[in-house]
Scaffold this motif. Structure first.
Motif, PDB file in Angstrom:
ATOM      1  N   SER A   1      40.908  41.651  41.920  1.00 48.68           N
ATOM      2  CA  SER A   1      40.300  40.385  41.509  1.00 48.68           C
ATOM      3  C   SER A   1      40.235  40.323  39.986  1.00 48.68           C
ATOM      4  CB  SER A   1      38.878  40.268  42.082  1.00 48.68           C
ATOM      5  OG  SER A   1      38.011  41.195  41.449  1.00 48.68           O
TER       6      SER A   1
ATOM      7  N   LYS B   1      37.597  39.671  38.394  1.00 50.84           N
ATOM      8  CA  LYS B   1      36.351  40.381  38.082  1.00 50.84           C
ATOM      9  C   LYS B   1      36.618  41.880  37.898  1.00 50.84           C
ATOM     10  CE  LYS B   1      31.654  41.067  39.798  1.00 50.84           C
ATOM     11  NZ  LYS B   1      31.420  42.401  40.266  1.00 50.84           N
TER      12      LYS B   1
ATOM     13  N   GLU C   1      36.081  44.056  34.439  1.00 54.66           N
ATOM     14  CA  GLU C   1      35.185  45.219  34.429  1.00 54.66           C
ATOM     15  C   GLU C   1      35.822  46.442  33.774  1.00 54.66           C
ATOM     16  OE1 GLU C   1      34.081  45.605  38.547  1.00 54.66           O
ATOM     17  OE2 GLU C   1      32.441  44.140  38.336  1.00 54.66           O
TER      18      GLU C   1
END
Length: 151
Positions: A88, A90, A94
């Motif tokens: 993803s 995200k 990260e």
């Protein structure tokens, strides 16, 4: 046995991500090889776990054929991560904080499905480039033609 679980579960590369990786490496080498050393999949001693970006760029230096550590303790100037279909956005974002904490100056996230690259100069600030634009990394003064990366 490996002591880094993150390396063991690293996503598999596909034809698309492999082609983009080679195209990026070739485009970077043709533009900046006199200033920088481009390396593929080198393990970095980031905290809390080692990380292995798809590409990393260091200042130009001669290859050391007698000392080739399994992981680098010194930060590259730039890391490039290519998003796989199983990751993803995200998850990709990260990854940034450990790189910047390690001393990396610029991070690029490649999103193949959008034919786009996000150029980060901090974990929270980026510029978006896609399709046939000229990518401009202002931190490292690098410009590349995305048309050649995504062909």
């Amino acid at each position: 046995m490996r002591n880094n679980l993150m390396e063991d579960i690293r996503p598999c590369h596909t034809t698309l991500s492999g082609a983009i990786k080679i195209n990026l490496g070739f485009e970077l080498k043709s533009k900046i090889s006199n200033l920088f050393r481009i390396v593929f999949s080198v393990t970095l001693a980031t905290k809390p776990c080692n990380t292995t970006p798809d590409l990393a760029i260091y200042p130009q230096q001669a290859l050391d054929f007698k000392n080739d550590p399994s992981r680098r303790e010194d930060a590259p100037l730039l890391v490039i991560e290519i998003q796989s279909a199983s990751q993803s956005t995200k998850e990709m974002v990260e990854k940034l904080e450990p790189y910047f904490d390690f001393g990396v100056k610029s991070c690029w996230i490649v999103i193949p499905t959008l034919q786009a690259i996000l150029v980060y100069d901090s974990p929270t600030h980026y510029e978006f480039y896609h399709e046939d634009e000229m990518l401009k990394d202002k931190t490292l003064n690098i410009e590349i033609d995305l048309k050649k990366v995504f062909e």
